[in-house]
Design an enzyme around this catalytic site. Structure first.
Site, mmCIF file in Angstrom:
data_model
loop_
_atom_site.group_PDB
_atom_site.id
_atom_site.type_symbol
_atom_site.label_atom_id
_atom_site.label_comp_id
_atom_site.label_asym_id
_atom_site.label_seq_id
_atom_site.Cartn_x
_atom_site.Cartn_y
_atom_site.Cartn_z
ATOM 1 N N LYS A 128 0.879 -1.375 0.124
ATOM 2 C CA LYS A 128 -0.003 -0.095 0.068
ATOM 3 C C LYS A 128 1.003 1.176 0.163
ATOM 4 C CE LYS A 128 -2.515 -1.455 3.792
ATOM 5 N NZ LYS A 128 -2.313 -3.110 3.684
ATOM 6 N N THR A 129 1.893 1.330 0.905
ATOM 7 C CA THR A 129 2.598 2.378 0.846
ATOM 8 C C THR A 129 3.596 2.523 -0.444
ATOM 9 O OG1 THR A 129 2.953 1.904 3.358
ATOM 10 C CG2 THR A 129 4.515 3.685 2.286
ATOM 11 N N ARG A 177 6.271 -8.467 1.367
ATOM 12 C CA ARG A 177 7.147 -7.792 2.277
ATOM 13 C C ARG A 177 7.798 -8.947 2.991
ATOM 14 N NH1 ARG A 177 4.189 -4.722 6.934
ATOM 15 N NH2 ARG A 177 4.169 -3.000 5.484
ATOM 16 N N ASP A 205 -1.511 6.193 6.759
ATOM 17 C CA ASP A 205 -1.297 4.812 6.967
ATOM 18 C C ASP A 205 -2.153 4.380 8.147
ATOM 19 O OD1 ASP A 205 -0.579 2.199 6.334
ATOM 20 O OD2 ASP A 205 1.464 2.116 7.191
ATOM 21 N N THR A 212 -5.848 -1.738 6.897
ATOM 22 C CA THR A 212 -5.970 -3.178 6.982
ATOM 23 C C THR A 212 -7.374 -3.463 7.407
ATOM 24 O OG1 THR A 212 -4.957 -3.011 8.955
ATOM 25 C CG2 THR A 212 -3.628 -3.764 7.454
#
Ligand code: ADE
Length: 341
Positions: free
Chosen positions: A69-70, A222, A114, A163
């Site tokens: 997302k980032t 990740r 975030d 999330t």
């Protein structure tokens, strides 16, 4: 002491890892592997806004952690040739925190928030006029002498990530022009990501090692990158080529199984099956018995167990499936299926 393998799916481990993560981030949509539908929609959204010379509409991105997302926010700002200010829902405690960020932006800038579900109510409400017509209501003074002042702020685009999409209020959700959902990656996409990262880091990993690492990466970039780095450490210290056998050895030492389950994931299955005959059991109970935070179980562990079909979520609580039981060497007495109503 057993290794804290939790780290692999939860937080950044070391400063070195953080720097490597930055180096591995794709810098453009072309470099970004997977999430094809989101990329196609984003490309249209950006091209249309550029043709009209308007700022982008506000963007909401949701999905499990570690899916990028980032990274997407960084790519959007970069492709639009603008700055990105990064913050998080938890960091914006007071309305003033948001006010000082918004007034410090320039026209066309992006603000990335975030974990936006963690914004407190007063900050969220302050965002509404800012998102809608770039206005900020500032309260000066206290009590019955307080005055509200409205100021104009730069035309910015909010990119918010969460999330927990269900935790956002309807009025907030409806203020975004687009809402993208990131899904877990496909196995072949994760393999491509591990391969790309190994090449970028100059790690001579054999194709079978890439496949082994990818299979344990929980369909999450990740985690894939982090496992690659840990397996690389192992190969370096053992002074052996990075092949399938060595990858398996390194993953076993990290207490990660061939499907990428960590000790906590297996413990969740054990509790549901051994202590509650397969469920249903509430999240609170599972969390208390494992000694893990409820949010971590819900955000980090459950999505992957659900994705594998090892547990189901019902209105009465979590239930294990026969596949989940089989994976940890158990057999369910009665098959736990979803109720029909
Ligand atoms: N590294 C992390 N996520 C990635 C992605 N989606 N594509 C390419 N490289 C990545």
């Amino acid at each position: 002491m057993p290794p804290d393998t939790n780290n692999l799916s939860k937080t950044l481990t070391t400063e070195d890892d953080r720097i490597l993560d930055l180096a591995l981030r794709p810098a453009s949509l072309e470099e970004y592997i997977g999430q094809e539908r989101v990329k196609q929609n984003l490309a249209i959204l950006m091209a249309a806004a550029q043709q009209r010379q308007e700022p982008l509409e506000h963007i909401l991105i949701h999905g499990p952690s570690g899916l990028g997302k980032t990274t997407l926010a960084l790519i959007i700002a970069q492709q639009m040739g603008s700055n990105l200010k990064i913050t998080s829902g938890a960091a914006l405690e007071k309305a003033g925190d948001l006010g000082s960020i918004l007034t410090g932006l320039n026209d066309g800038d992006f603000l990335f928030i975030d974990e936006v579900h963690r914004l407190n109510h007063s900050v969220e409400e302050m965002l509404y006029p800012a998102m809608e017509n770039f206005k900020l209501d500032i309260v000066i003074g206290k009590g019955n002498t307080a005055k509200t002042l409205q100021i104009q702020i730069p035309r910015f685009t909010l990119i918010a990530a969460t999330t927990k999409i269900a935790a956002l209020s309807n009025p907030f959700r409806s203020r975004f022009g687009v809402n993208y959902k990131l899904d877990f990656y496909q196995s072949d996409e994760i393999e491509k990501i591990v391969d790309r990262s190994a090449k970028l880091l100059g790690i001579p990993a054999q194709p079978e090692a890439i496949k082994t690492i990818a299979a344990s990466a929980r369909f999450t970039p990740r985690i894939a990158n982090r496992l690659l780095k840990r397996v690389r450490d192992y190969a370096q210290v053992k002074n052996q080529p990075l092949d399938r056998t060595l990858s398996n050895e390194a993953l076993t030492l990290l207490d990660i199984d061939q499907l990428g389950l960590e000790a906590v994931d297996r413990r969740i299955l054990e509790i549901i099956i051994d202590k509650f005959s397969g469920g249903p059991v509430g999240l609170k109970t599972v969390a208390a018995m494992i000694g893990e935070d409820e949010d971590t179980i819900a955000d980090v562990h459950e999505p992957y167990l659900l994705r594998l079909g090892f547990i189901t979520r019902t209105s009465r609580g979590r239930m294990a499936t026969s596949d989940g039981a089989k994976h940890i060497g158990r057999e369910l007495k009665t098959e736990t299926t979803r109720p029909l109503f």
